[in-house]
Enzyme design. Structure first.
Site, mmCIF file in Angstrom:
data_model
loop_
_atom_site.group_PDB
_atom_site.id
_atom_site.type_symbol
_atom_site.label_atom_id
_atom_site.label_comp_id
_atom_site.label_asym_id
_atom_site.label_seq_id
_atom_site.Cartn_x
_atom_site.Cartn_y
_atom_site.Cartn_z
ATOM 1 N N ASP A 30 4.472 -0.660 18.109
ATOM 2 C CA ASP A 30 4.149 -0.825 19.425
ATOM 3 C C ASP A 30 2.973 -2.121 19.602
ATOM 4 O O ASP A 30 2.320 -2.438 18.436
ATOM 5 C CB ASP A 30 3.429 0.383 19.940
ATOM 6 C CG ASP A 30 4.366 1.489 20.131
ATOM 7 O OD1 ASP A 30 5.551 1.249 20.217
ATOM 8 O OD2 ASP A 30 4.182 2.627 20.004
ATOM 9 N N TYR B 280 2.752 5.907 7.747
ATOM 10 C CA TYR B 280 1.939 5.395 8.391
ATOM 11 C C TYR B 280 0.525 5.962 8.011
ATOM 12 O O TYR B 280 0.405 7.198 7.801
ATOM 13 C CB TYR B 280 2.153 5.764 10.068
ATOM 14 C CG TYR B 280 3.309 4.835 10.884
ATOM 15 C CD1 TYR B 280 2.744 3.622 11.469
ATOM 16 C CD2 TYR B 280 4.439 5.136 10.770
ATOM 17 C CE1 TYR B 280 3.831 2.892 12.058
ATOM 18 C CE2 TYR B 280 5.650 4.441 11.455
ATOM 19 C CZ TYR B 280 4.991 3.235 11.792
ATOM 20 O OH TYR B 280 6.003 2.491 12.814
#
Length: 304
Positions: free
Chosen positions: A59, A128
């Site tokens: 994003d 992540y």
């Protein structure tokens, strides 16, 4: 056509995410524009679009220490990267691409992809890490672009109790948005919060303030999550929910309820993007790449 695997990293702070958008600076758009320029292929060429397929779209504002994508192009087009260099075409492309890309993108490696490789569908798992500086860590202004500052104490034990609920195959509909025709069912393999020990740069030296330079992550709270794949906003929304629990604003029963009922209702939106980094993408052995890609394309459901 030849398929190439490209490994790269980027500072997401100056990009509106990965995916190409007209008139907006994105990672994909920047790399593809550089490829067209370097290989002398018109950007509107329908026969050779030089379109990247990525392991996982990040994003706006999210970073990547290790991102993977693949690219298909004609052998004669790839050969243009060599020029007067005395090396193979992939090495030449990597070197020349890095020279013309902006400083916030780094190309790690370019190589010919093995048979059956698909950057997105062949991946086994993605890792992540979300980094936070709370009152238990000194705020380092050098890290302001990749660490979220929270001026409060976070309860690590409660946050880990919440994170433990996410491990396994679940519908993360309370924390994510599905792609059209897709699903929010994902398998989380690991989810843990940990405080990085305060340690000096020189082993054995005093860790007293001002005595020696410390490692840059000393004292930070880091959330590491590993899953087969992630739905849109899933990691940042899970982090936000854990932080709410860690601040005492929500209890563990609330988090358990969100896991049990996969429905977005406004209280589990995504936290700020800049603390999040895609750290690693793992793939199976070459002989299993094609079968992995075929299996992951199937729409997943939860066991009855």
């Amino acid at each position: 056509m030849t398929r190439l695997r490209i490994d790269l990293a980027y500072d997401g702070g100056g990009f509106y995410g990965w995916a190409t958008q007209p008139g907006i600076r994105t990672v994909q758009g920047s790399v593809e524009a550089a490829l067209h320029r370097l290989l002398r292929v018109p950007e509107d060429d329908p026969d050779e679009p030089l379109r990247l397929v990525v392991a996982g779209r990040t994003d706006t504002g999210v970073h990547a220490a290790h991102q993977v994508c693949h690219l298909e192009l004609a052998e004669e087009t790839l050969a243009r990267a060599v020029g007067h260099m005395r090396t193979d075409a992939e090495t030449a492309l990597c070197h020349r691409l890095q020279r013309i890309l902006p400083a916030d993108i780094a190309v790690r490696r370019v190589r010919r992809a093995p048979e059956g490789f698909d950057a997105r569908f062949s991946a086994l798992e993605r890792t992540y890490v979300y980094r936070i500086a709370d009152r238990g860590a000194e705020v380092d202004p050098r890290l302001r672009g990749c660490v979220l500052h929270i001026d409060d104490d976070l309860d690590l034990e409660r946050m880990n109790a919440a994170a433990a609920m996410t491990v396994g195959l679940h519908d993360f509909g309370s924390f994510a948005t599905p792609n059209p025709g897709g699903t929010t069912i994902r398998e989380v393999k690991r989810a843990v919060w940990a405080r990085i020990p305060v340690s000096p740069l020189v082993p054995g030296a005093s860790a007293a303030p001002g005595a020696v330079v410390s490692t840059m992550e000393s004292g930070l709270l880091c959330f590491t999550i590993v899953a087969d794949a992630f739905a849109r906003n899933m990691v940042r929304s899970l982090v936000n929910a854990c932080v709410q629990v860690g601040l005492g604003k929500r209890d563990l029963d609330w988090f358990a309820g969100k896991m049990a009922v996969p429905r977005r209702e406004g209280s589990t939106g995504p936290i700020a993007p800049h603390g999040l980094t895609l750290e690693h993408v793992a793939y199976p052995a070459d002989a299993q790449l094609a079968s992995r890609a075929e299996a992951i394309r199937a729409k997943r459901t939860l066991p009855a």
